[in-house]
Design an enzyme around this catalytic site. Structure first.
Site, PDB file in Angstrom:
ATOM      1  NE  ARG A   1      44.460  72.092  39.837  1.00 12.16           N
ATOM      2  CZ  ARG A   1      43.486  72.210  41.594  1.00 12.16           C
ATOM      3  NH1 ARG A   1      44.424  72.762  42.336  1.00 12.16           N
ATOM      4  NH2 ARG A   1      42.942  72.125  41.934  1.00 12.16           N
TER       5      ARG A   1
ATOM      6  CE1 TYR B   1      49.670  69.071  49.466  1.00  7.42           C
ATOM      7  CE2 TYR B   1      50.800  69.431  47.600  1.00  7.42           C
ATOM      8  CZ  TYR B   1      49.908  69.598  48.753  1.00  7.42           C
ATOM      9  OH  TYR B   1      49.033  70.174  47.975  1.00  7.42           O
TER      10      TYR B   1
ATOM     11  NE  ARG C   1      33.968  65.629  41.286  1.00  3.98           N
ATOM     12  CZ  ARG C   1      34.454  66.463  43.043  1.00  3.98           C
ATOM     13  NH1 ARG C   1      35.589  67.537  42.358  1.00  3.98           N
ATOM     14  NH2 ARG C   1      35.008  66.035  43.652  1.00  3.98           N
TER      15      ARG C   1
ATOM     16  CG  ASP D   1      45.306  65.932  43.267  1.00  2.00           C
ATOM     17  OD1 ASP D   1      44.403  67.086  42.932  1.00  2.00           O
ATOM     18  OD2 ASP D   1      46.171  65.807  43.998  1.00  2.00           O
TER      19      ASP D   1
ATOM     20  NE  ARG E   1      40.009  74.888  41.532  1.00  7.81           N
ATOM     21  CZ  ARG E   1      41.524  75.353  42.731  1.00  7.81           C
ATOM     22  NH1 ARG E   1      41.431  75.149  43.535  1.00  7.81           N
ATOM     23  NH2 ARG E   1      42.700  75.648  41.055  1.00  7.81           N
TER      24      ARG E   1
HETATM   25  O1  CP3 Z   1      44.227  71.009  35.351  1.00  2.68           O
HETATM   26  C1  CP3 Z   1      43.408  70.443  36.139  1.00  2.68           C
HETATM   27  O2  CP3 Z   1      42.158  71.257  37.061  1.00  2.68           O
HETATM   28  C2  CP3 Z   1      43.568  69.425  36.109  1.00  2.68           C
HETATM   29  C3  CP3 Z   1      42.859  68.224  37.236  1.00  2.68           C
HETATM   30  C4  CP3 Z   1      43.824  68.484  38.669  1.00  2.68           C
HETATM   31  C5  CP3 Z   1      43.299  68.863  40.015  1.00  2.68           C
HETATM   32  N1  CP3 Z   1      44.622  68.945  40.387  1.00  2.68           N
HETATM   33  C6  CP3 Z   1      42.532  68.193  40.510  1.00  2.68           C
HETATM   34  C7  CP3 Z   1      41.874  68.669  41.697  1.00  2.68           C
HETATM   35  C8  CP3 Z   1      45.309  69.086  38.206  1.00  2.68           C
HETATM   36  C9  CP3 Z   1      46.478  69.704  37.738  1.00  2.68           C
HETATM   37  C10 CP3 Z   1      45.952  69.125  39.490  1.00  2.68           C
HETATM   38  C11 CP3 Z   1      47.285  69.013  40.394  1.00  2.68           C
HETATM   39  C12 CP3 Z   1      47.495  69.186  41.651  1.00  2.68           C
HETATM   40  N2  CP3 Z   1      46.833  68.756  42.607  1.00  2.68           N
HETATM   41  C13 CP3 Z   1      48.435  70.626  42.131  1.00  2.68           C
HETATM   42  C14 CP3 Z   1      49.146  71.291  41.104  1.00  2.68           C
HETATM   43  C15 CP3 Z   1      49.231  72.303  41.242  1.00  2.68           C
HETATM   44  C16 CP3 Z   1      49.512  73.306  41.680  1.00  2.68           C
HETATM   45  O3  CP3 Z   1      48.017  74.231  42.022  1.00  2.68           O
HETATM   46  O4  CP3 Z   1      50.409  74.046  41.916  1.00  2.68           O
HETATM   47  C17 CP3 Z   1      48.530  70.318  43.816  1.00  2.68           C
HETATM   48  C18 CP3 Z   1      49.491  70.863  44.370  1.00  2.68           C
HETATM   49  C19 CP3 Z   1      47.139  69.114  43.752  1.00  2.68           C
HETATM   50  C20 CP3 Z   1      47.134  69.376  45.347  1.00  2.68           C
HETATM   51  C21 CP3 Z   1      45.375  69.220  45.905  1.00  2.68           C
HETATM   52  N3  CP3 Z   1      44.509  69.308  45.194  1.00  2.68           N
HETATM   53  C22 CP3 Z   1      45.130  71.026  46.095  1.00  2.68           C
HETATM   54  C23 CP3 Z   1      45.528  72.044  47.316  1.00  2.68           C
HETATM   55  C24 CP3 Z   1      43.716  70.982  45.966  1.00  2.68           C
HETATM   56  C25 CP3 Z   1      42.847  72.286  46.450  1.00  2.68           C
HETATM   57  C26 CP3 Z   1      42.024  72.021  48.067  1.00  2.68           C
HETATM   58  C27 CP3 Z   1      41.130  72.736  47.363  1.00  2.68           C
HETATM   59  O5  CP3 Z   1      39.471  72.809  47.589  1.00  2.68           O
HETATM   60  O6  CP3 Z   1      41.446  74.040  47.451  1.00  2.68           O
HETATM   61  C28 CP3 Z   1      43.159  69.784  45.652  1.00  2.68           C
HETATM   62  C29 CP3 Z   1      42.051  69.571  44.936  1.00  2.68           C
HETATM   63  C30 CP3 Z   1      41.471  69.585  43.869  1.00  2.68           C
HETATM   64  N4  CP3 Z   1      42.375  68.232  42.384  1.00  2.68           N
HETATM   65  C31 CP3 Z   1      40.812  70.159  43.135  1.00  2.68           C
HETATM   66  C32 CP3 Z   1      40.419  69.672  41.870  1.00  2.68           C
HETATM   67  C33 CP3 Z   1      39.576  70.076  40.741  1.00  2.68           C
HETATM   68  C34 CP3 Z   1      39.384  70.671  43.219  1.00  2.68           C
HETATM   69  C35 CP3 Z   1      38.412  70.058  44.495  1.00  2.68           C
HETATM   70  C36 CP3 Z   1      37.403  69.849  43.981  1.00  2.68           C
HETATM   71  O7  CP3 Z   1      36.583  69.244  42.828  1.00  2.68           O
HETATM   72  O8  CP3 Z   1      36.848  68.682  45.444  1.00  2.68           O
END
Ligand code: CP3
Length: 347
Positions: free
Chosen positions: A5, A132, A18, A54, A9
């Site tokens: 991640r 999910y 974004r 994602d 963020r």
């Molecule tokens: O490394 C990176 O940031 C690459 C992109 C990436 C995203 N999601 C983009 C994202 C990666 C590798 C993921 C993987 C992902 N997504 C996982 C596996 C990793 C882990 O954390 O265990 C999981 C479980 C998800 C599902 C998911 N998507 C969650 C739990 C969330 C967070 C929601 C929140 O806001 O707390 C997301 C949203 C998400 N995916 C964001 C990003 C950058 C954040 C929201 C945003 O920027 O709008």
């Protein structure tokens, strides 16, 4: 060294790019996805660029109604509970259903062609995606998912089979587009008893790794709170097992070796992401402990889970520099210890 991640963020340049769109919209814009993938490479100097996407993006791509709610996570319009729901989970054709992902990866690979930086493709693991789908959103106890697993094991098996096929198709397409490493995020699989993992999940994970075996790219397998599953996860066939921060890497090494002794197996991890919020001397002390326990060779330095949004980007930049600076000496010390192991009494 790279960070799960790492894209987004905590980066101001990410938030600037974004501001509005939903993350699942952003991933469908290859130019934006390429830029967001490269931002942490420029800022931190990491060895890997994880593609901006994602784990639920392929689910959205095959037409399941899924949104990512900020601060919460992926939410389904209609949760998956019965056999009839299987019809909604059709096979994916990456080139047709999510061409933007291949386009983004080709652009990233082109940008990084003259560097040593790996392009890391990824997919969600079958249990994590199933959770999910079945829960309809993020869940602490995964109770609907586990109940389905126990009351309708055949349906659960078919569900995980389809999700594993989805992950495999997506990962293969990412490698074809230029990903040089792949990671399967089975983030929430640590919720399972090892016997349940072995019976209900491991065969599907193995199918994913077997299906990638001929492609010549390192395959990483990661989940959270998987201390009791590390050996089984190793057995599922990955080249690298990601370890969260709860298990010291030298302990993890023993656990995986009991299951996999006949082939090289690297570990990835595992600094507690919250350590990065402490003063840097604490970060340094803890990171060096991770490096020493990692044992030098066969260790990919990473956090034990994703970067926390509150993390100061400067800390991650200094952390990468620290890992680079101190790794050679730690590699040498560990190699010499392997060549001249201390007497058993002295250990
Ligand atoms: O490394 C990176 O940031 C690459 C992109 C990436 C995203 N999601 C983009 C994202 C990666 C590798 C993921 C993987 C992902 N997504 C996982 C596996 C990793 C882990 O954390 O265990 C999981 C479980 C998800 C599902 C998911 N998507 C969650 C739990 C969330 C967070 C929601 C929140 O806001 O707390 C997301 C949203 C998400 N995916 C964001 C990003 C950058 C954040 C929201 C945003 O920027 O709008």
């Amino acid at each position: 060294v790279w960070f799960m991640r790492q894209a987004g963020r905590s980066l101001p340049e990410y938030r600037a790019k974004r501001a509005a769109a939903d993350v699942l919209e952003a991933v469908r814009d290859p130019e934006l996805a390429c830029e967001l993938t490269l931002q942490p490479v420029r800022r931190y100097g990491v060895d890997g660029a994880i593609v901006f996407s994602d784990i639920v993006a392929p689910l959205a791509a095959i037409g399941l109604g899924v949104r990512v709610v900020p601060g919460r996570g992926p939410v389904l319009d209609a949760p998956f509970r019965t056999r009839a729901d299987l019809a909604r989970l059709r096979p994916i054709e990456p080139a047709v259903d999510m061409p933007w992902l291949g386009t983004a990866i080709r652009a990233v690979a082109e940008e990084l062609a003259s560097s040593d930086v790996a392009v890391i493709g990824f997919a969600g693991g079958p249990f994590t995606l199933a959770s999910y789908l079945v829960e309809g959103g993020p869940s602490r106890d995964h109770v609907h998912t586990k109940t389905l697993m126990r009351t309708e094991p055949e349906l659960f098996d078919e569900l995980l089979g389809r999700l594993a096929a989805l992950a495999l198709a997506s990962l293969r397409a990412q490698v074809e587009a230029g990903a040089s490493v792949v990671q399967l995020f089975d983030s929430w699989v640590g919720a399972l008893h090892p016997a349940d993992y072995e019976r209900h999940v491991l065969p599907h994970v193995r199918a994913v790794f077997d299906g990638l075996a001929g492609l010549g790219v390192p395959r990483i397998h990661f989940g959270v709170a998987t201390g009791e599953l590390l050996g089984l996860m190793a057995e599922a066939g990955a080249d690298v097992v990601g370890v969260d921060w709860r298990v010291p890497l030298d302990v993890a090494r023993h656990r995986v070796r009991r299951y996999v002794a006949d082939r090289p197996l690297a570990l990835q991890g595992n600094l507690d992401p919250s350590v990065c919020l402490a003063p840097f001397e604490v970060v340094e002390r803890e990171a060096l402990d991770v490096l020493r326990r990692g044992g030098g060779r066969g260790h990919v330095f990473n956090l034990g889970h994703g970067v926390l949004p509150e993390t100061d980007p400067d800390t991650l930049k200094r952390l990468v520099a620290l890992v680079r600076e101190r790794s050679p000496a730690i590699l040498a010390a560990c190699a010499s210890e392997r060549a001249h192991p201390p007497e058993p009494e002295a250990r």
